[in-house]
Write an enzyme that holds these catalytic residues in place. Structure first.
Site, PDB file in Angstrom:
ATOM      1  N   ARG A  55       2.370  -4.535   4.450  1.00 28.20           N
ATOM      2  CA  ARG A  55       3.489  -3.374   4.546  1.00 28.20           C
ATOM      3  C   ARG A  55       3.572  -2.762   5.966  1.00 28.20           C
ATOM      4  O   ARG A  55       2.363  -2.700   6.511  1.00 28.20           O
ATOM      5  CB  ARG A  55       3.829  -2.857   3.569  1.00 28.20           C
ATOM      6  CG  ARG A  55       2.774  -1.878   3.056  1.00 28.20           C
ATOM      7  CD  ARG A  55       3.318  -0.391   2.567  1.00 28.20           C
ATOM      8  NE  ARG A  55       3.985   0.284   3.780  1.00 28.20           N
ATOM      9  CZ  ARG A  55       3.323   0.974   4.716  1.00 28.20           C
ATOM     10  NH1 ARG A  55       2.015   0.846   4.686  1.00 28.20           N
ATOM     11  NH2 ARG A  55       3.965   1.503   5.458  1.00 28.20           N
ATOM     12  N   GLY A  56       4.775  -2.355   6.506  1.00 26.26           N
ATOM     13  CA  GLY A  56       4.581  -1.806   7.769  1.00 26.26           C
ATOM     14  C   GLY A  56       5.097  -2.933   8.838  1.00 26.26           C
ATOM     15  O   GLY A  56       4.889  -4.053   8.661  1.00 26.26           O
ATOM     16  N   ARG A  98      11.260 -10.483   2.833  1.00 27.49           N
ATOM     17  CA  ARG A  98      11.879  -9.135   3.025  1.00 27.49           C
ATOM     18  C   ARG A  98      12.778  -9.169   3.991  1.00 27.49           C
ATOM     19  O   ARG A  98      12.560  -9.609   5.208  1.00 27.49           O
ATOM     20  CB  ARG A  98      10.614  -8.090   3.364  1.00 27.49           C
ATOM     21  CG  ARG A  98       9.495  -8.028   2.360  1.00 27.49           C
ATOM     22  CD  ARG A  98       8.807  -6.779   2.469  1.00 27.49           C
ATOM     23  NE  ARG A  98       9.578  -5.583   2.077  1.00 27.49           N
ATOM     24  CZ  ARG A  98       9.301  -4.270   2.273  1.00 27.49           C
ATOM     25  NH1 ARG A  98       8.060  -3.794   2.966  1.00 27.49           N
ATOM     26  NH2 ARG A  98      10.017  -3.394   1.935  1.00 27.49           N
ATOM     27  N   GLN A 205       3.580   5.505  -0.449  1.00 28.38           N
ATOM     28  CA  GLN A 205       3.070   5.308   0.670  1.00 28.38           C
ATOM     29  C   GLN A 205       2.284   6.416   1.424  1.00 28.38           C
ATOM     30  O   GLN A 205       1.303   6.483   1.934  1.00 28.38           O
ATOM     31  CB  GLN A 205       3.901   4.309   1.634  1.00 28.38           C
ATOM     32  CG  GLN A 205       4.288   3.084   1.248  1.00 28.38           C
ATOM     33  CD  GLN A 205       5.803   3.235   0.470  1.00 28.38           C
ATOM     34  OE1 GLN A 205       6.042   4.385  -0.253  1.00 28.38           O
ATOM     35  NE2 GLN A 205       6.382   2.204   0.382  1.00 28.38           N
ATOM     36  N   ASP A 246      11.793   0.291  10.472  1.00 30.27           N
ATOM     37  CA  ASP A 246      11.843  -1.120  10.019  1.00 30.27           C
ATOM     38  C   ASP A 246      12.918  -1.649  11.069  1.00 30.27           C
ATOM     39  O   ASP A 246      12.714  -2.969  11.111  1.00 30.27           O
ATOM     40  CB  ASP A 246      12.113  -1.289   8.692  1.00 30.27           C
ATOM     41  CG  ASP A 246      10.648  -0.870   7.953  1.00 30.27           C
ATOM     42  OD1 ASP A 246       9.944  -1.805   7.620  1.00 30.27           O
ATOM     43  OD2 ASP A 246      10.697   0.359   7.442  1.00 30.27           O
ATOM     44  N   LYS A 257      11.663   3.576   5.518  1.00 27.36           N
ATOM     45  CA  LYS A 257      11.632   3.923   4.129  1.00 27.36           C
ATOM     46  C   LYS A 257      12.664   4.981   3.469  1.00 27.36           C
ATOM     47  O   LYS A 257      12.860   6.233   4.116  1.00 27.36           O
ATOM     48  CB  LYS A 257      10.095   4.526   3.811  1.00 27.36           C
ATOM     49  CG  LYS A 257       9.616   4.629   2.575  1.00 27.36           C
ATOM     50  CD  LYS A 257      10.069   3.322   1.705  1.00 27.36           C
ATOM     51  CE  LYS A 257       9.629   2.146   2.005  1.00 27.36           C
ATOM     52  NZ  LYS A 257       9.615   0.744   1.274  1.00 27.36           N
TER      53      LYS A 257
END
Length: 358
Positions: A55-56, A98, A205, A246, A257
């Site tokens: 992720r990221g 995603r 996270q 993102d 997020k």
């Protein structure tokens, strides 16, 4: 300043030695277990991205680049046309994992561009070009993160308190990171910063990853619940907020997020600079405003029972679990990329950066 310190960065994504698989750190197992996964099939790569094992935004892009290269090596095709068709099918499948992080589609489109630019060549001739491209995506991210960290650090001074949300360090990128990149660079250069890390519900996270990375690097970090951010700001302990991103719309609205927009509202109220850090690959100039960004909806059980021995909410209760929210551009002090620092009006500064160097 104290003596310079070399920081050890966890390599979150890489190509396997035999170049047939992607090796990732399983971020769902941290901080208790540092485990590596070997991903060689389309299903394994899709699941790793979808389930947040990797992720990221930058790390997802790197993983996608390596992943589609490995899958391309598995394609059996009689000619270029058949190879392109099968490549496109694999690309679209991975892209469905995603929807919000633009780096996923950016990296996959970039890899597909290598194929289409070499129409008529055999798959055997195209594969080395795909390898070179996915390796370039990774190396470019290292350079971008270093530059972003430099620009971000220029906005801080020794002794500052920094509030973070989610995780945008080396685990989410390749080296240093974006939102937390300046913190690691400051440590290397002997600057002392006091970091307050939001735990970042519901997937934690901040607690599991940011606190892990920062403490491992010897950086002064204090973990707080998300709803404590206003208190530490009111106490005067925070001089800047730094987060990753993102997707960035053309007007400067930022998807990050869930909970990021709440931090931005608090920072605005307490007159604290709110900085967004990310590579230009996260900027989507085709997306005019944040209202056009598709927000991923996650499994409700992430709220109800993940990380708990027993469910912590009544059975049958309704849930709403968006993975991201959109921070309005009016709440953002600056957007920092590898090309420099963008200030409002973002419609102008972002457009200028995207044209720079093209």
């Amino acid at each position: 300043m104290s003596q310079l310190t070399e920081i050890t960065h966890t390599q979150s994504v890489r190509l396997s030695d035999d170049e047939n698989a992607v090796i990732i750190v399983d971020q769902t197992r941290l901080p208790g277990h540092l485990e590596y996964l070997c991903l060689s099939s389309a299903g394994e790569i899709w699941d790793a991205i979808h389930s947040l094992k990797v992720r990221g935004a930058p790390a997802i892009g790197i993983c996608a680049g390596y992943g589609i290269y490995c899958l391309a090596k598995q394609i059996r095709a009689a000619d270029f046309k058949e190879f392109l068709q099968k490549f496109h099918e694999q690309k679209e499948y991975l892209n469905s994992s995603r929807p919000t992080a633009v780096n996923l589609s950016w990296a996959l489109n970039r890899m597909e561009g290598v194929v289409t630019a070499n129409a008529g060549r055999s798959p055997e001739e195209i594969l080395p070009l795909l390898k070179a491209e996915c390796m370039a995506i990774h190396q470019e991210d290292i350079r971008m993160c270093t530059a972003i960290s430099e620009y971000g650090l220029s906005l801080l001074k020794d002794g500052d308190g920094i509030l973070t949300h989610c995780n945008a360090g080396p685990l989410a990128t390749s080296r240093y990171g974006t939102g937390q990149g300046p913190l690691f660079l400051a440590k290397e250069r002997g600057m002392h910063l006091k970091v307050f890390a939001d735990e970042t519900r519901p997937l934690l996270q901040g607690a599991r990853l940011t606190a892990y990375e920062l403490s491992r690097a010897g950086i002064d970090v204090t973990l707080i619940c998300d709803n404590m951010a206003g208190m530490v700001m009111k106490n005067g302990w925070v001089q800047a907020c730094m987060v990753g991103c993102d997707r960035v719309a053309a007007n400067g609205d930022v998807a990050n997020k869930i909970g990021t927009s709440s931090v931005a509202v608090l920072a605005h109220y307490y007159h604290i600079p709110f900085y967004v850090l990310g590579p230009t690959s996260t900027i989507d100039m085709a997306c005019k405003t944040g209202s056009e960004i598709q927000i991923e909806q996650r499994d409700p059980d992430e709220i109800r029972e993940m990380f708990y021995q027993e469910p912590m909410a009544p059975k049958g209760v309704n849930y709403y679990n968006p993975a991201f929210d959109v921070t309005d551009h009016s709440l953002i002090t600056a957007i920092i990329t590898e090309k420099g620092i963008c200030y409002p009006p973002f419609t102008d500064s972002l457009a200028a950066q995207m044209q720079f160097g093209t």
